[in-house]
Design a protein around this motif. Structure first.
Motif, mmCIF file in Angstrom:
data_model
loop_
_atom_site.group_PDB
_atom_site.id
_atom_site.type_symbol
_atom_site.label_atom_id
_atom_site.label_comp_id
_atom_site.label_asym_id
_atom_site.label_seq_id
_atom_site.Cartn_x
_atom_site.Cartn_y
_atom_site.Cartn_z
ATOM 1 N N VAL A 123 0.854 -1.187 0.000
ATOM 2 C CA VAL A 123 0.000 0.000 0.000
ATOM 3 C C VAL A 123 0.890 1.237 0.000
ATOM 4 C CG1 VAL A 123 -1.801 1.255 1.236
ATOM 5 C CG2 VAL A 123 -1.780 -1.248 1.287
ATOM 6 N N GLN A 124 0.781 2.023 -1.080
ATOM 7 C CA GLN A 124 1.559 3.253 -1.205
ATOM 8 C C GLN A 124 0.581 4.413 -1.361
ATOM 9 O OE1 GLN A 124 3.806 3.988 -4.776
ATOM 10 N NE2 GLN A 124 5.487 4.881 -3.633
ATOM 11 N N VAL A 184 -0.630 -7.865 -4.492
ATOM 12 C CA VAL A 184 -1.412 -6.719 -4.965
ATOM 13 C C VAL A 184 -0.699 -5.458 -4.511
ATOM 14 C CG1 VAL A 184 -3.597 -5.470 -4.647
ATOM 15 C CG2 VAL A 184 -3.624 -7.925 -4.995
ATOM 16 N N PHE A 185 -0.778 -4.436 -5.339
ATOM 17 C CA PHE A 185 -0.162 -3.142 -5.033
ATOM 18 C C PHE A 185 -1.221 -2.067 -5.179
ATOM 19 C CE2 PHE A 185 2.837 0.287 -6.810
ATOM 20 C CZ PHE A 185 3.093 0.806 -5.556
ATOM 21 N N VAL A 186 -1.452 -1.302 -4.124
ATOM 22 C CA VAL A 186 -2.432 -0.214 -4.128
ATOM 23 C C VAL A 186 -1.664 1.099 -4.039
ATOM 24 C CG1 VAL A 186 -4.396 0.830 -2.934
ATOM 25 C CG2 VAL A 186 -4.130 -1.670 -2.951
ATOM 26 N N THR A 214 4.662 6.565 -11.550
ATOM 27 C CA THR A 214 5.820 5.978 -10.870
ATOM 28 C C THR A 214 5.493 4.575 -10.377
ATOM 29 O OG1 THR A 214 6.562 8.162 -10.189
ATOM 30 C CG2 THR A 214 7.442 6.298 -8.961
ATOM 31 N N ALA A 215 4.291 4.409 -9.820
ATOM 32 C CA ALA A 215 3.882 3.098 -9.325
ATOM 33 C C ALA A 215 3.863 2.079 -10.458
ATOM 34 C CB ALA A 215 2.504 3.199 -8.668
ATOM 35 N N LEU A 216 3.326 2.464 -11.591
ATOM 36 C CA LEU A 216 3.258 1.550 -12.736
ATOM 37 C C LEU A 216 4.655 1.169 -13.216
ATOM 38 C CD1 LEU A 216 1.520 -0.001 -14.703
ATOM 39 C CD2 LEU A 216 1.384 2.047 -16.121
ATOM 40 N N ALA A 222 8.857 -2.878 -13.623
ATOM 41 C CA ALA A 222 10.227 -3.324 -13.339
ATOM 42 C C ALA A 222 10.215 -4.615 -12.533
ATOM 43 C CB ALA A 222 10.991 -2.238 -12.588
ATOM 44 N N ALA A 223 9.293 -4.723 -11.601
ATOM 45 C CA ALA A 223 9.200 -5.936 -10.787
ATOM 46 C C ALA A 223 8.788 -7.130 -11.634
ATOM 47 C CB ALA A 223 8.203 -5.726 -9.647
#
Length: 135
Positions: A59-60, A104-106, A114-116, A121-122
């Motif tokens: 969660v960011q 999951v990334f929120v 930046t999140a995308l 990259a991951a």
């Protein structure tokens, strides 16, 4: 449900549904009932994605109500919250996603680009070696 901070939220909603839990920058007041209801919807959505008890959710989010909804929702679903600093750059995000094993990334819409890039990259380096070198 196991006892955690989400159970305390639910107990607080039962005891004091109309008491304020937080105030937003826009001047809105969210009650215990508001946050409990919204976090319940998030819990359902996370489980509908196929997550299972013990899975990790990165969660960011900055200091916004959605952080509360996501945090408590993940706990209600039996998930592990991996909080990420909203100021992280893409390589750092990739590193944390690899390191935590988050499924999951929120992220906030303001940091979506930046999140995308961090997620890309991951995914591009499943071993995480490039992410570890760039941090």
């Amino acid at each position: 449900m196991s006892f955690n901070l989400a159970s305390i939220l639910t107990e607080s909603r039962i005891a004091h549904p109309d008491k304020p839990l937080c105030h937003t920058d826009e001047g809105a007041t969210l009650t215990y009932a508001d946050v409990d209801e919204a976090s319940g919807r998030v819990a359902t959505a996370l489980l509908d994605l196929g997550l299972e008890r013990g899975d990790r959710v990165a969660v960011q989010l900055p200091n916004v109500p959605e952080f509360l909804f996501t945090y408590f929702g993940a706990l209600k679903a039996g998930l592990i919250v991996v909080p990420l600093n909203p100021l992280l750059k893409a390589p750092e995000i990739a590193h944390h996603l690899h390191d935590s094993g988050a499924r999951v990334f929120v992220a906030h819409t303001l940091a979506a680009e930046t999140a995308l890039k961090g997620v890309e990259a991951a995914v591009a380096d499943p071993t995480g070696s490039a992410a570890h070198r760039s941090c």
